[in-house]
Each structure stands twice: as C-alpha cells, then as structure tokens.
Design a protein around this motif. Structure first.
Motif, PDB file in Angstrom:
ATOM      1  N   UNK A 121     -38.235 -39.675 -29.681  1.00  0.00           N
ATOM      2  CA  UNK A 121     -38.897 -39.534 -30.970  1.00  0.00           C
ATOM      3  C   UNK A 121     -38.295 -40.510 -31.964  1.00  0.00           C
ATOM      4  N   UNK A 122     -39.176 -41.077 -32.777  1.00  0.00           N
ATOM      5  CA  UNK A 122     -38.742 -42.037 -33.783  1.00  0.00           C
ATOM      6  C   UNK A 122     -39.632 -41.882 -35.005  1.00  0.00           C
ATOM      7  N   UNK A 123     -39.071 -41.992 -36.209  1.00  0.00           N
ATOM      8  CA  UNK A 123     -39.906 -41.853 -37.408  1.00  0.00           C
ATOM      9  C   UNK A 123     -40.768 -43.094 -37.627  1.00  0.00           C
ATOM     10  N   UNK A 124     -41.963 -42.890 -38.192  1.00  0.00           N
ATOM     11  CA  UNK A 124     -42.813 -44.034 -38.500  1.00  0.00           C
ATOM     12  C   UNK A 124     -42.102 -44.899 -39.555  1.00  0.00           C
ATOM     13  N   UNK A 125     -42.309 -46.198 -39.433  1.00  0.00           N
ATOM     14  CA  UNK A 125     -41.652 -47.124 -40.346  1.00  0.00           C
ATOM     15  C   UNK A 125     -40.278 -47.570 -39.894  1.00  0.00           C
TER      16      UNK A 125
ATOM     17  N   UNK B 297     -41.364 -31.249 -25.998  1.00  0.00           N
ATOM     18  CA  UNK B 297     -42.694 -30.697 -26.253  1.00  0.00           C
ATOM     19  C   UNK B 297     -43.512 -31.697 -27.060  1.00  0.00           C
ATOM     20  N   UNK B 298     -44.812 -31.779 -26.819  1.00  0.00           N
ATOM     21  CA  UNK B 298     -45.645 -32.715 -27.579  1.00  0.00           C
ATOM     22  C   UNK B 298     -45.543 -32.447 -29.072  1.00  0.00           C
ATOM     23  N   UNK B 299     -45.448 -33.552 -29.823  1.00  0.00           N
ATOM     24  CA  UNK B 299     -45.353 -33.414 -31.266  1.00  0.00           C
ATOM     25  C   UNK B 299     -46.727 -33.092 -31.843  1.00  0.00           C
ATOM     26  N   UNK B 300     -46.758 -32.157 -32.781  1.00  0.00           N
ATOM     27  CA  UNK B 300     -47.992 -31.817 -33.471  1.00  0.00           C
ATOM     28  C   UNK B 300     -47.773 -31.925 -34.969  1.00  0.00           C
ATOM     29  N   UNK B 301     -48.811 -32.251 -35.690  1.00  0.00           N
ATOM     30  CA  UNK B 301     -48.696 -32.380 -37.139  1.00  0.00           C
ATOM     31  C   UNK B 301     -48.293 -31.043 -37.734  1.00  0.00           C
ATOM     32  N   UNK B 302     -47.340 -31.016 -38.642  1.00  0.00           N
ATOM     33  CA  UNK B 302     -46.885 -29.746 -39.233  1.00  0.00           C
ATOM     34  C   UNK B 302     -47.951 -29.162 -40.156  1.00  0.00           C
ATOM     35  N   UNK B 303     -47.952 -27.853 -40.319  1.00  0.00           N
ATOM     36  CA  UNK B 303     -48.902 -27.235 -41.257  1.00  0.00           C
ATOM     37  C   UNK B 303     -48.564 -27.637 -42.694  1.00  0.00           C
ATOM     38  N   UNK B 304     -49.561 -27.708 -43.574  1.00  0.00           N
ATOM     39  CA  UNK B 304     -49.296 -28.121 -44.967  1.00  0.00           C
ATOM     40  C   UNK B 304     -48.261 -27.263 -45.673  1.00  0.00           C
ATOM     41  N   UNK B 305     -48.190 -25.982 -45.298  1.00  0.00           N
ATOM     42  CA  UNK B 305     -47.233 -25.092 -45.975  1.00  0.00           C
ATOM     43  C   UNK B 305     -45.792 -25.529 -45.757  1.00  0.00           C
ATOM     44  N   UNK B 306     -45.513 -26.191 -44.603  1.00  0.00           N
ATOM     45  CA  UNK B 306     -44.148 -26.647 -44.325  1.00  0.00           C
ATOM     46  C   UNK B 306     -43.863 -28.013 -44.941  1.00  0.00           C
ATOM     47  N   UNK B 307     -44.862 -28.604 -45.556  1.00  0.00           N
ATOM     48  CA  UNK B 307     -44.695 -29.931 -46.170  1.00  0.00           C
ATOM     49  C   UNK B 307     -44.896 -29.879 -47.684  1.00  0.00           C
ATOM     50  N   UNK B 308     -44.868 -28.673 -48.253  1.00  0.00           N
ATOM     51  CA  UNK B 308     -45.182 -28.517 -49.673  1.00  0.00           C
ATOM     52  C   UNK B 308     -44.007 -27.872 -50.404  1.00  0.00           C
TER      53      UNK B 308
END
Length: 343
Positions: A145-149, A312-323
């Motif tokens: 895993x690597x962060x974008x950018x 495990x395959x990465x999935x986009x986090x729910x908005x509640x965890x990014x707010x």
C-alpha cells in the motif's frame, strides 16, 4: 650419450660414431620470444561463458612445432588465476584460449622460453552474457500500500546465466500499470544492471503492476507482477469541503448565516491533494476572525475503523470516517471568517 670433451680443445666435444652407418645431425637454436607475436583471434565483444581465443605466431625460421610456450590468465577483479589451454596447431602457430567465469578485466600473459612474446601481457575486458530471467530479481511484492501522490519505488536487477550483472544498458526494462491513466511511471537505469522504477499514483484503488525485461528491447518477458493498493494521501486544507450542519438559518451558499448566542456546527470533509476522502487525521489549527475576539471553536475528529488485514482489498472509507466537526458559538453579531490549516 653425452659427448665427451675432446682433450686439448676447450669447449669442443667429440661424438663417437660407428663406421659404415649414416648419421644425422640437427642444429636447433634457442627460441626467441621477440620473434613471436600474440594476437587476439576472437573478434567483437567478449562474453562470459564463451571461449576467448588468442594466436601465437612465430616469425621466419622459428615457425616450428614443439616450442616451450606457457600462458597465464589473471582475473583482475578477484586476483585469481583462470584455467588456460595452450594448443600446438601443428602448422607453426599456437592457440591460447580460456573461458571467462565472470564479467571482468583479464590479464593475459604468454611466454616463450620464460620471456614474454610481443603483445604480452594483454588486457581484455569481458562483458556479461545474455539476459537470463531466472537469475533476475525484483523488489515488487504483492499487496503493498502506498498513498496517492507519494513515490513508490521498485528495483529490478538484471543478470546473465552465471549471475553477472548486466550493466551499461545491456537490458531493457518497462512497467505496465492497470489502470494506468492516473499513474506516473519513471524507469531509470542506474548501475550494475539495476533499474529504478518510480510510481506515483493519483487515483485510489487497486492497481495491477507488471515489471518486464528484455535483452534487446524487442521481446519483453514478465519478471514480477502483483497488485498495489493506492490509498488516500495526507489531508490538504485547501481541498476540504465545509458543510453547515447545525443552524436553522443556514444558507445554501456562503456566507453562512448564524444567530448570536445560538450554537452552530460545521462539518469539514477531509480530502487529499487529489480530492480523495481520507481517514488520515491531520493536526488541524482552527481560527475564527471577526468582531468577537478570542473565539475558540471545538474540534471533533471522526472515529476510524482499522482495516481487517494488510492484504484485504482496499475500499473507500465511509464519509463519516472522513469528516471532522467544528462547533462554536458567537455572542456578537457581525461578519466572521472560519479558517483552518493543516501541518
């Protein structure tokens, strides 16, 4: 039989021969190293594992068989001697050959009667052999895993059948990324047969990465492949979304309207440089500038659920965890500006 010295004649010898029979006499001069020359018979580039051939050609009357010829070959990198063969071609010339065990510089010595012939010693450089994929290595590991950018680096190391590094552009390396529309790929040939591969992802999700090698740039074969997960990068303040969540008089567009003495709340959706929602929690600094001084808003960071496993395959986090939620209350009416910065 050793001839006896003739009495009274210094340095002369007498050989007794039987009468009535034919006798033969051969006069052989000492071989002269200056009258023989060493030349390389193998033309073109020299490769590991293939014979390197030299010819020794005596001049004039010395062009005979049976000369006391010796040879020595040294590996200049290891300092070890290399097995060398000297063969009488039975036509007045001699062949000297050796099989280089590695890519190196070799020092070839050929001597006649203990003295170097012309052209000896002679240095020859032997390059690595052809690309052998079974001997090559790659640092690409699946489910990384690597962060974008950010820059994700892979090294591909090319070797020949005997394990010698293919340096000096003796191989070609390329990378395939799927999907690759938002991935910057850079391949750099550094040294000792090593290719440095840099990947910068600009889109989150699982990407299939394949590293391929070729000896001449025409036919590429897969050296390594595997998935890499690109996850959101660190939060970037200028990409945050602000949403007015608690205020009965909220407007749909800024400036947002609140009432003095009534608590309000603003949700900040955390995003990285490329607009991806991220669960990485920044060090946020909040500031409210306006008629009322010393206003300290309250920050509530979201609760983040850790991934089940690293593979495990990465999935986009729910908005509640990014707010993140910002709460506050103003007592003096006027215009205010809410500022946020990240470290």
């Amino acid at each position: 039989a050793q001839p006896a010295l003739l009495p009274g004649f210094k340095g002369r010898r007498v050989l007794h021969m039987a009468a009535g029979r034919q006798h033969y006499c051969a006069i052989v001069s000492r071989p002269n190293a200056d009258d023989a020359e060493l030349t390389r018979a193998t033309k073109g580039d020299l490769r590991v594992g293939k014979d390197v051939m030299f010819k020794v050609t005596p001049d004039g009357a010395d062009k005979v068989s049976g000369l006391p010829l010796t040879a020595l070959v040294l590996d200049m990198e290891s300092g070890q001697g290399v097995t060398v063969w000297v063969e009488d071609d039975m036509d007045g010339t001699y062949s000297v050959r050796f099989k280089p065990p590695d890519a190196s510089v070799f020092d070839v010595h050929v001597m006649l009667a203990g003295r170097h012939v012309r052209g000896s010693p002679q240095l020859v450089e032997v390059e690595a052999g052809t690309l052998d994929l079974s001997k090559c290595t790659c640092t690409l590991k699946p489910y990384r895993r690597t962060p974008v950018g950010g820059e994700y680096t892979i090294f591909a190391i090319a070797k020949d059948t005997l394990g010698n590094y293919l340096s000096g552009g003796r191989h070609h390396c390329k990378v395939e990324v799927d999907p690759g529309e938002k991935c910057v790929v850079k391949v750099e040939d550094i040294e000792n047969g090593t290719s440095k591969i840099s990947l910068v992802f600009k889109q989150t999700g699982r990407h299939k990465v394949k590293v391929l090698l070729s000896a001449d740039g025409s036919k590429f074969e897969t050296l390594a492949e595997g998935p890499i997960e690109a996850t959101p990068g660190p939060p970037k303040a200028s990409k945050f979304d602000a949403t007015w969540v608690v205020c009965p008089w909220a407007e749909t567009l800024p400036p947002l309207v609140a009432m003095a003495g009534v608590p309000w709340a603003v949700d900040l959706v955390l995003r990285d440089e490329y607009g991806n929602m991220t669960t990485e929690q920044p060090s946020l600094r909040l500031e409210i500038v306006g008629a009322q001084a010393d206003v300290e808003p309250h920050l509530e960071l979201p609760t983040v659920t850790p991934p089940a496993s690293d593979t495990a395959p990465w999935t986009a986090p729910p908005p509640s965890e990014c707010t993140a939620r910002v709460r506050g209350e103003l007592q003096i009416a006027g215009d205010y500006e809410l500022k946020w910065t990240t470290q």
